[in-house]
Design a protein around this motif. Structure first.
Motif, short mmCIF file in Angstrom:
data_model
loop_
_atom_site.label_atom_id
_atom_site.label_comp_id
_atom_site.label_asym_id
_atom_site.label_seq_id
_atom_site.Cartn_x
_atom_site.Cartn_y
_atom_site.Cartn_z
N GLN A 270 0.83 -1.21 0.00
CA GLN A 270 0.00 0.00 0.00
C GLN A 270 0.86 1.25 0.00
N VAL A 271 1.85 1.30 0.89
CA VAL A 271 2.71 2.48 1.01
C VAL A 271 3.49 2.70 -0.28
N TRP A 272 4.04 1.61 -0.82
CA TRP A 272 4.83 1.72 -2.05
C TRP A 272 3.97 2.20 -3.21
N TYR A 273 2.77 1.66 -3.36
CA TYR A 273 1.87 2.07 -4.44
C TYR A 273 1.48 3.53 -4.28
N PHE A 274 1.18 3.92 -3.06
CA PHE A 274 0.79 5.30 -2.76
C PHE A 274 1.92 6.26 -3.11
N LEU A 275 3.16 5.87 -2.77
CA LEU A 275 4.31 6.73 -3.06
C LEU A 275 4.56 6.85 -4.56
N LEU A 276 4.36 5.75 -5.29
CA LEU A 276 4.53 5.81 -6.74
C LEU A 276 3.57 6.82 -7.36
N GLN A 277 2.34 6.83 -6.85
CA GLN A 277 1.36 7.80 -7.35
C GLN A 277 1.77 9.22 -6.96
N TYR A 278 2.33 9.37 -5.78
CA TYR A 278 2.80 10.69 -5.33
C TYR A 278 3.94 11.17 -6.24
N LEU A 279 4.89 10.27 -6.52
CA LEU A 279 6.02 10.65 -7.36
C LEU A 279 5.57 11.00 -8.77
N ASP A 280 4.47 10.40 -9.20
CA ASP A 280 3.92 10.69 -10.52
C ASP A 280 3.44 12.14 -10.61
N THR A 281 3.16 12.74 -9.45
CA THR A 281 2.69 14.13 -9.42
C THR A 281 3.76 15.09 -8.91
N ALA A 282 5.01 14.62 -8.84
CA ALA A 282 6.08 15.44 -8.27
C ALA A 282 6.28 16.75 -9.04
#
Length: 463
Positions: free
Chosen positions: A205-217
């Motif tokens: 969950q955390v890893w997937y959430f962070l990937l989505q966050y990085l997609d909006t960096a």
């Protein structure tokens, strides 16, 4: 359209890095922490190859490198070559005499040597030299990390037990497709992907959430390279150690506050100039492969709360509204007591879960991960009859594969039917046919091609 379910795609570290442009990857390899994280997650044979050429500054012929493995491992070597090439860890070059060889990425080589052997510029985070008068122990950090992360999960299931989450977290949930706003509705509602997300283990969950966050960096005016480099540094930090924020630029300071909200770091006050990484951040480079539930609580046995009996009864020893909400995703709740919830797994409850996008494997995995410690005394922790039945109920929905098509019938002769059927079949356009009644179905996309062929055939046959 297929009835079969789509599983939420949660890329591992290497799969994510492959999606980045070559220029971004080359910049990333300027961070020793990134090189070490990539190296650590490679297959064993890949690591052996890299170590054998790490101190070789020139290309090594393919023939020589191919001789390092037995002929039986030729397929595994092909996979390794493909992986390391896509990650730009090495590249194919032409040597003198026309020989083909592999050359390790110079930037990757230099920074991996620095991470493994030391020397050069300091690449890890700096611990504070002065002691923290209000230091936090590991138990406090674990409680804080799970508390912050569960705020996000509580919001997704509609629980008001915890405080509201920030607008940044809301944007990420929408960007990831985990929640959405229905037309004419101001409130966010959970999606099929969101239900799958809830039953994933915490690390995934955390890893997937962070990937989505990085997609909006970029839209947040953050440097993706700096953010990824900092995450990899966190993965090599020490639990319980506080680190200084003095050398962090404004972008990283902003990124740190977001990580603080998600529970990856603890910071009492921004002006303190120090922060503590939590367990959620320690194995972040491992992506979804490691269960942070085990890391946070020593073992899944110590924190399990679910007992499943062979009569499909489920007993959840918990007073957490979040855990009860997760159980209710695939169980029919019968009784609710202060510290106990009783439910039953039925065909209807499982089918409702499947309609929401949850897979049978996720249900079975969830029940096993959260099995009560008493279940481990007499394995299996989940009765095999229950696991098999859940999967059988799922198979019931996956028996049919629906496709749009066009029906052809009322042929004048058997010969006409066979000519058109064979034409569609040779071109991969035939979906179904039967000799009884001379009927056939072709794909919607191939209808025009088959129709034009039939017109030509009919016109030629009538001449």
């Amino acid at each position: 359209m297929s009835v079969q379910q789509r599983t939420l795609d949660c890329k591992d570290l290497h799969s994510y890095l492959k999606t980045l442009p070559a220029a971004v990857l080359d910049r990333l390899y300027n961070h020793p922490a990134t090189c070490l994280a990539v190296f650590r997650e490679l297959p064993e044979l890949s690591r052996i190859y890299i170590m054998r050429i790490l101190f070789v500054d020139q290309a090594v012929p393919k023939a020589i490198m191919g001789s390092w493995v037995s002929p039986n491992s030729a397929r595994e070597l092909e996979d390794i070559v493909k992986l390391l090439t896509e990650l730009r860890v090495w590249q194919e070059v032409e040597m003198q005499g026309g020989l083909k060889g592999w050359l390790l990425n110079p930037t990757f080589r230099r920074n991996l040597k620095g991470a493994l052997l030391g020397g050069g510029n300091e690449w890890s985070m700096k611990p504070n030299t002065d002691a923290d008068p209000k230091a936090r122990g590991i138990a406090v950090l674990d409680e804080y990390a799970m508390g912050r992360w569960e705020c996000v999960l509580h919001f997704m299931v509609g629980s008001h037990q915890h405080e509201a989450i920030s607008s940044d977290a809301l944007q990420i949930l929408q960007h990831a497709g985990l929640m959405k706003k229905e037309p004419g509705d101001s409130q966010l509602s959970i999606t099929k992907d969101g239900f799958q997300f809830l039953l994933m283990d915490t690390s995934a969950q955390v890893w997937y959430f962070l990937l989505q966050y990085l997609d909006t960096a970029n839209s947040r005016n953050l440097d993706l390279i700096d953010c990824l480099g900092f995450l990899f540094q966190l993965s090599f930090s020490t639990l319980g150690q506080d680190y200084s924020t003095d050398s962090m630029n404004d972008g990283l300071q902003k990124f740190l506050q977001h990580l603080r909200e998600f529970g990856l770091v603890y910071q009492r006050k921004r002006k303190d100039g120090r922060f503590y990484p939590t367990r959620l951040a320690l194995d972040i480079a491992a992506g979804p492969k490691k269960s942070m539930l085990n890391s946070l609580n020593a073992s899944s046995q110590a924190t399990g709360y679910i007992v499943v009996e062979t009569n499909y009864r489920v007993y959840a020893y918990t007073d957490s509204s979040l855990q009860v909400a997760l159980i209710a995703l695939f169980c029919e709740l019968i009784y609710r007591f202060p510290n106990l919830v009783v439910g039953i797994i039925t065909r209807e409850s499982v089918r409702e879960a499947l309609k929401r996008g949850i897979t049978a494997d996720q249900i079975v995995s969830f029940l096993r991960q959260h099995a009560h410690s008493e279940c481990y005394k007499e394995p299996p922790v989940l009765p095999s009859t229950i696991a098999d039945q859940i999967k059988l109920w799922a198979i019931e929905r996956d028996r049919f594969l629906y496709k749009d098509g066009v029906l052809y019938n009322q042929f004048d002769s058997q010969a006409d039917f066979e000519i058109l059927r064979n034409y569609a079949q040779e071109r991969g356009l035939l979906v179904w046919h039967t000799l009884n009644g001379r009927k056939m179905v072709v794909t919607k996309e191939g209808h025009d091609e088959v129709r034009k062929f039939w017109k030509r055939h009919s016109r030629n046959g009538s001449m």
